[in-house]
Design a protein around this motif. Sequence first.
Motif, PDB file in Angstrom:
ATOM      1  N   GLU A  31       0.825  -1.204   0.000  1.00  0.00           N
ATOM      2  CA  GLU A  31       0.000   0.000   0.000  1.00  0.00           C
ATOM      3  C   GLU A  31       0.863   1.260   0.000  1.00  0.00           C
ATOM      4  O   GLU A  31       0.534   2.248  -0.670  1.00  0.00           O
ATOM      5  CB  GLU A  31      -0.928   0.002   1.212  1.00  0.00           C
ATOM      6  CG  GLU A  31      -1.817   1.236   1.340  1.00  0.00           C
ATOM      7  CD  GLU A  31      -2.828   1.391   0.216  1.00  0.00           C
ATOM      8  OE1 GLU A  31      -3.421   2.478   0.117  1.00  0.00           O
ATOM      9  OE2 GLU A  31      -3.021   0.444  -0.572  1.00  0.00           O
ATOM     10  N   ILE A  32       1.971   1.242   0.711  1.00  0.00           N
ATOM     11  CA  ILE A  32       2.901   2.382   0.689  1.00  0.00           C
ATOM     12  C   ILE A  32       3.398   2.621  -0.728  1.00  0.00           C
ATOM     13  O   ILE A  32       3.423   3.765  -1.213  1.00  0.00           O
ATOM     14  CB  ILE A  32       4.076   2.146   1.648  1.00  0.00           C
ATOM     15  CG1 ILE A  32       3.609   2.258   3.105  1.00  0.00           C
ATOM     16  CG2 ILE A  32       5.212   3.138   1.385  1.00  0.00           C
ATOM     17  CD1 ILE A  32       4.652   1.819   4.119  1.00  0.00           C
ATOM     18  N   ASP A  33       3.784   1.566  -1.409  1.00  0.00           N
ATOM     19  CA  ASP A  33       4.271   1.704  -2.786  1.00  0.00           C
ATOM     20  C   ASP A  33       3.183   2.259  -3.701  1.00  0.00           C
ATOM     21  O   ASP A  33       3.466   3.075  -4.592  1.00  0.00           O
ATOM     22  CB  ASP A  33       4.760   0.356  -3.315  1.00  0.00           C
ATOM     23  CG  ASP A  33       6.079  -0.081  -2.707  1.00  0.00           C
ATOM     24  OD1 ASP A  33       6.785   0.774  -2.135  1.00  0.00           O
ATOM     25  OD2 ASP A  33       6.415  -1.281  -2.808  1.00  0.00           O
ATOM     26  N   ARG A  34       1.950   1.833  -3.492  1.00  0.00           N
ATOM     27  CA  ARG A  34       0.848   2.304  -4.324  1.00  0.00           C
ATOM     28  C   ARG A  34       0.607   3.794  -4.094  1.00  0.00           C
ATOM     29  O   ARG A  34       0.443   4.575  -5.052  1.00  0.00           O
ATOM     30  CB  ARG A  34      -0.405   1.490  -4.007  1.00  0.00           C
ATOM     31  CG  ARG A  34      -1.561   1.705  -4.950  1.00  0.00           C
ATOM     32  CD  ARG A  34      -2.570   0.557  -4.955  1.00  0.00           C
ATOM     33  NE  ARG A  34      -2.889   0.081  -3.615  1.00  0.00           N
ATOM     34  CZ  ARG A  34      -2.630  -1.148  -3.195  1.00  0.00           C
ATOM     35  NH1 ARG A  34      -2.038  -2.032  -3.973  1.00  0.00           N
ATOM     36  NH2 ARG A  34      -2.969  -1.517  -1.966  1.00  0.00           N
ATOM     37  N   VAL A  35       0.592   4.221  -2.830  1.00  0.00           N
ATOM     38  CA  VAL A  35       0.398   5.644  -2.525  1.00  0.00           C
ATOM     39  C   VAL A  35       1.585   6.462  -3.029  1.00  0.00           C
ATOM     40  O   VAL A  35       1.417   7.552  -3.599  1.00  0.00           O
ATOM     41  CB  VAL A  35       0.196   5.842  -1.007  1.00  0.00           C
ATOM     42  CG1 VAL A  35       0.217   7.320  -0.642  1.00  0.00           C
ATOM     43  CG2 VAL A  35      -1.118   5.215  -0.565  1.00  0.00           C
ATOM     44  N   ASN A  36       2.788   5.957  -2.823  1.00  0.00           N
ATOM     45  CA  ASN A  36       3.981   6.663  -3.303  1.00  0.00           C
ATOM     46  C   ASN A  36       3.924   6.919  -4.801  1.00  0.00           C
ATOM     47  O   ASN A  36       4.288   8.008  -5.278  1.00  0.00           O
ATOM     48  CB  ASN A  36       5.239   5.854  -2.989  1.00  0.00           C
ATOM     49  CG  ASN A  36       5.667   5.942  -1.536  1.00  0.00           C
ATOM     50  OD1 ASN A  36       5.201   6.804  -0.800  1.00  0.00           O
ATOM     51  ND2 ASN A  36       6.551   5.052  -1.130  1.00  0.00           N
ATOM     52  N   ALA A  37       3.510   5.910  -5.573  1.00  0.00           N
ATOM     53  CA  ALA A  37       3.460   6.054  -7.027  1.00  0.00           C
ATOM     54  C   ALA A  37       2.465   7.140  -7.430  1.00  0.00           C
ATOM     55  O   ALA A  37       2.746   7.962  -8.317  1.00  0.00           O
ATOM     56  CB  ALA A  37       3.085   4.719  -7.668  1.00  0.00           C
ATOM     57  N   PHE A  38       1.322   7.168  -6.769  1.00  0.00           N
ATOM     58  CA  PHE A  38       0.309   8.187  -7.044  1.00  0.00           C
ATOM     59  C   PHE A  38       0.814   9.583  -6.682  1.00  0.00           C
ATOM     60  O   PHE A  38       0.716  10.530  -7.473  1.00  0.00           O
ATOM     61  CB  PHE A  38      -0.958   7.850  -6.257  1.00  0.00           C
ATOM     62  CG  PHE A  38      -1.989   8.941  -6.229  1.00  0.00           C
ATOM     63  CD1 PHE A  38      -2.702   9.281  -7.364  1.00  0.00           C
ATOM     64  CD2 PHE A  38      -2.256   9.639  -5.056  1.00  0.00           C
ATOM     65  CE1 PHE A  38      -3.653  10.290  -7.344  1.00  0.00           C
ATOM     66  CE2 PHE A  38      -3.201  10.644  -5.010  1.00  0.00           C
ATOM     67  CZ  PHE A  38      -3.900  10.976  -6.165  1.00  0.00           C
ATOM     68  N   VAL A  39       1.387   9.703  -5.491  1.00  0.00           N
ATOM     69  CA  VAL A  39       1.871  11.010  -5.016  1.00  0.00           C
ATOM     70  C   VAL A  39       3.049  11.486  -5.852  1.00  0.00           C
ATOM     71  O   VAL A  39       3.140  12.669  -6.204  1.00  0.00           O
ATOM     72  CB  VAL A  39       2.242  10.929  -3.522  1.00  0.00           C
ATOM     73  CG1 VAL A  39       3.006  12.171  -3.077  1.00  0.00           C
ATOM     74  CG2 VAL A  39       0.985  10.755  -2.676  1.00  0.00           C
ATOM     75  N   TYR A  40       3.956  10.587  -6.192  1.00  0.00           N
ATOM     76  CA  TYR A  40       5.117  10.987  -6.996  1.00  0.00           C
ATOM     77  C   TYR A  40       4.683  11.594  -8.324  1.00  0.00           C
ATOM     78  O   TYR A  40       5.115  12.697  -8.691  1.00  0.00           O
ATOM     79  CB  TYR A  40       6.035   9.792  -7.262  1.00  0.00           C
ATOM     80  CG  TYR A  40       7.076  10.113  -8.320  1.00  0.00           C
ATOM     81  CD1 TYR A  40       8.204  10.867  -8.005  1.00  0.00           C
ATOM     82  CD2 TYR A  40       6.890   9.724  -9.636  1.00  0.00           C
ATOM     83  CE1 TYR A  40       9.131  11.218  -8.983  1.00  0.00           C
ATOM     84  CE2 TYR A  40       7.803  10.070 -10.616  1.00  0.00           C
ATOM     85  CZ  TYR A  40       8.922  10.813 -10.294  1.00  0.00           C
ATOM     86  OH  TYR A  40       9.819  11.168 -11.270  1.00  0.00           O
ATOM     87  N   ASP A  41       3.842  10.892  -9.058  1.00  0.00           N
ATOM     88  CA  ASP A  41       3.503  11.332 -10.402  1.00  0.00           C
ATOM     89  C   ASP A  41       2.715  12.635 -10.411  1.00  0.00           C
ATOM     90  O   ASP A  41       3.027  13.553 -11.173  1.00  0.00           O
ATOM     91  CB  ASP A  41       2.705  10.238 -11.120  1.00  0.00           C
ATOM     92  CG  ASP A  41       2.406  10.614 -12.562  1.00  0.00           C
ATOM     93  OD1 ASP A  41       3.357  10.871 -13.320  1.00  0.00           O
ATOM     94  OD2 ASP A  41       1.213  10.654 -12.929  1.00  0.00           O
ATOM     95  N   ALA A  42       1.722  12.729  -9.560  1.00  0.00           N
ATOM     96  CA  ALA A  42       0.818  13.879  -9.618  1.00  0.00           C
ATOM     97  C   ALA A  42       1.254  15.047  -8.752  1.00  0.00           C
ATOM     98  O   ALA A  42       0.960  16.205  -9.073  1.00  0.00           O
ATOM     99  CB  ALA A  42      -0.594  13.451  -9.214  1.00  0.00           C
ATOM    100  N   VAL A  43       1.974  14.770  -7.646  1.00  0.00           N
ATOM    101  CA  VAL A  43       2.285  15.829  -6.680  1.00  0.00           C
ATOM    102  C   VAL A  43       3.793  16.121  -6.626  1.00  0.00           C
ATOM    103  O   VAL A  43       4.218  17.225  -6.981  1.00  0.00           O
ATOM    104  CB  VAL A  43       1.748  15.481  -5.278  1.00  0.00           C
ATOM    105  CG1 VAL A  43       2.040  16.624  -4.295  1.00  0.00           C
ATOM    106  CG2 VAL A  43       0.249  15.202  -5.329  1.00  0.00           C
TER     107      VAL A  43
END
Length: 316
Positions: free
Chosen positions: A167-179
Amino acid sequence: MGLLIEGRWSDRWYDTKSTGGAFVRSESRFRDRVAADGSTRFAPEAGRYHLYVSYACPWAHRTLIFRALKKLEDVIGLSVVEPLMLENGWELAEGADPINGARFLHEVYTRADPAYTGRVTVPVLWDRATGTIVSNESAEIIRMLNREFDAFGDASLDFCPEELREEIDRVNAFVYDAVNNGVYKAGFATSQDKYEQAFDALFAALDELDARLATQRWLVGNRLTEADWRLFTTLVRFDAVYVGHFKCNLRRIADYPNLSGYLRDLFQVPGVRDTVRFDHIKRHYYGSHATINPTGIVPKGPALDLDAPHGRDSLG
């Protein structure tokens, strides 16, 4: 701003013509790792490793936070570059690099690889024993600091527990790309449509994160994890820099009821405020990007009160 081409420094801005005006970040080139299990040639040892960082850079800021929270200040050395990044790239003051004696960070890169081609970025994790760069990828460096040096630091803290890693990896990927990278995709875009695409994705992500944080104190597992620190380093720069300098001005973090409290909550974690240097942050962004801010004037504001009560204790 610049890069090395076969070991020779070139003062060159990002090429956005070939991408239709979009900013595309280069991948990190040094990707080895320190491992406590002996699976690599880089064993964790006190005094062996050295970090080159910038207080201004959000990617380097991650490593400063982990070094502080994991109590590794006396284990891993530190060199801080100057705030301005001009025609020679990141510079080091005289005496700031006790390991290689470099005055420019690109000299550290060519010490590791005389024929290196690519951007010269922070953070850099340097190995004194082998005289080379272990890694210049912040996401991987903080994973090393989180666990591989537990014999020397605070082993009780684990910001990436195995049961939450997916779940950390999933959130990280979302936050990295968009934020995390999203603010740069907006700020460094050279076409209106690419800017607007990044802008829209950024604020859609911030809206989603604010809603997520309405009912939970932290991003993953209702405990403080790596995902929170990776978001924090962008949020803490947002109102001071990205709103104006990168034209990310739909809303400030101060306008988000949950993200603003969450930012204060993280800032007030003991040891974190000393890693936040707004003087370096503002001087770097407004003074280094002549294509965006040709006058180099650094704004005096905004007034930020990150010590105000955050009111998030009841969420976790």
